[in-house]
Every structure is written in C-alpha cells, then in structure tokens.
Write an enzyme that holds these catalytic residues in place. Structure first.
Site, mmCIF file in Angstrom:
data_model
loop_
_atom_site.group_PDB
_atom_site.id
_atom_site.type_symbol
_atom_site.label_atom_id
_atom_site.label_comp_id
_atom_site.label_asym_id
_atom_site.label_seq_id
_atom_site.Cartn_x
_atom_site.Cartn_y
_atom_site.Cartn_z
ATOM 1 N N ASP A 1 45.905 -26.419 -9.609
ATOM 2 C CA ASP A 1 44.344 -26.543 -9.618
ATOM 3 C C ASP A 1 43.810 -27.164 -8.240
ATOM 4 O OD1 ASP A 1 41.666 -26.645 -9.904
ATOM 5 O OD2 ASP A 1 41.675 -27.248 -12.153
ATOM 6 N N ARG B 1 40.709 -27.705 -7.027
ATOM 7 C CA ARG B 1 39.596 -27.887 -6.881
ATOM 8 C C ARG B 1 39.143 -29.370 -6.574
ATOM 9 N NH1 ARG B 1 37.662 -24.961 -12.503
ATOM 10 N NH2 ARG B 1 39.667 -25.864 -12.975
#
Length: 230
Positions: A158, A160
C-alpha cells in the site's frame, strides 16, 4: 582534489542510516506537505449541493479535490471520507472492487448527516497508478491476489499517504473527524497530523461474486474490518 568517501562505507563506519529519495518524499508528504487551494465552486449533485475545492501540493503531482456539505463549528467532529481514486470502480462501476459503491455510500451518509467532507485523493491502485493497476488486474486473472500482484510488479503493498489529505482538512477548518473507513491503517496514517480522528464509521457494502476474494484478501492481509466477505 580529494575523493568523496563511498557513502555506504562512510555510513557503516559512523553508524548512520542512508535514506532513499522515496523515504524522504514519504516523510515530507506526511509531516511537511503544504497544500494550496487553487479553485472552489458550487457543485450540485444527486446527493445534495456541495462546495468543491481543488488543491495542489509541491510534494505530490495529484490534483486532489474536496467536497463539503453544510457548516460546522471549529471543534465539531465532521463526518469525513478520504477516498482514494479508483477510475474503474468510481466511474465505470467495476465489480472487481468495492470502491465505487463505497464512494456512493459515503456521499449518501454525508447527505443524511447534513454536513461533512469528502476528499478525493489521486492515489489510484493503492498508489501505483492506473496503468500499473491494469497490469495487476492481469496478474490477478492469472491467480494472484491483489497484494501478490502489486508486489510482483515491484510495489509495496500500500503506497498511499494521508499527510496531504490532513492538510486539506485543516485548510477547510476541520480539526476533528468521524472517519468513514473500514481500514484501521488509515487512522494510523492520520496520526500525528493536525486532524484528530474521534470515531471510525463503518462504510461496508455487500460483496459480489467478482470481488469476494478481493475483499477477503483486504480483510486477512490488510486488516480491513469487514464482516460480510464469507
């Protein structure tokens, strides 16, 4: 002219750590990211009449936006969704994920609440971009799950970040939020920012035959709080 010492050797000799450019950028995005409001307008939708704000940051190429509904006092916890862009789900109604349905449910919740904020962050495919997401889809068609596919392409699970989102909320005068999310790590991503998460609000939608395994992977491997995968 004397030669500069090899950086890795010098760091080992002096007990120093060498940070990568990616690590430095990640730090800046989380703790030092500044945002600039570049435009705002009225945005009537089927969920109500919102105000839309456009933002940019020198630490991120994404053109992020925020929708707000109603007014709030400085210390009022505001119902908020920080939504990562998913073109395939949000626009085309892809059934491979739950993103588009989550977006719709969040906007309905804001409408029912009468006040709130919806941030649309340009972080497609958990941060790997649209083209790479399609490549990951192809790998998933061959049997890999969403995490295995991203990793095989050379990306972290991930990628983000939420520092810029926190700065946008602060610019909107939001200090406390009730966060619409199934992802506890999003709370961690906002920790230490100018925004306090006072409550996590579930935003779960029923699975379908196409996304059931995807949601189960998010539950098991990413820790998402989902009760309807099985």
């Amino acid at each position: 002219m004397s030669r500069l010492p090899d950086l890795e050797t010098f760091a080992d000799q002096h007990g120093l750590k060498i940070l990568s450019i990616a690590q430095i950028v990640a730090y800046l995005r989380r703790y030092e990211a500044n945002v600039t409001r570049v435009a705002e307008a009225r945005l009537p939708t089927k969920y109500g009449e919102f105000k839309v704000f456009a933002y940019e940051s020198p630490f991120d190429p994404g053109e992020h936006i925020a929708l707000t509904l109603g007014e709030w006092s400085p210390d009022q916890p505001v119902l908020t969704r920080i939504h990562s862009e998913c073109l395939t789900g949000d626009v085309f109604g892809s059934m491979r994920c739950d993103c588009g349905e989550q977006m719709e449910l969040a906007l309905k919740r804001l409408s029912e609440e009468g006040t709130g904020a919806f941030l649309y962050m340009r972080q497609e495919g958990r941060g790997i971009g649209l083209h790479n997401k399609i490549k990951a889809y192809s790998l998933q068609d061959g049997g890999l799950d969403t995490i295995e596919a991203n990793n095989l392409l050379g990306f972290d699970t991930d990628m983000r970040h939420y520092g810029i989102g926190a700065k946008i909320l602060a610019d909107l005068g939001i200090k406390k939020i009730k966060l619409l999310t199934n992802n506890p790590k999003k709370l961690v991503g906002l920790s230490g920012s100018e925004v306090e998460v006072v409550e996590r609000v579930q935003v779960e939608v029923p699975p379908n035959d196409e996304n059931r395994d995807y949601l189960e992977t998010k539950r098991v491997k990413l820790g998402h709080i989902l009760g309807s995968c099985s």
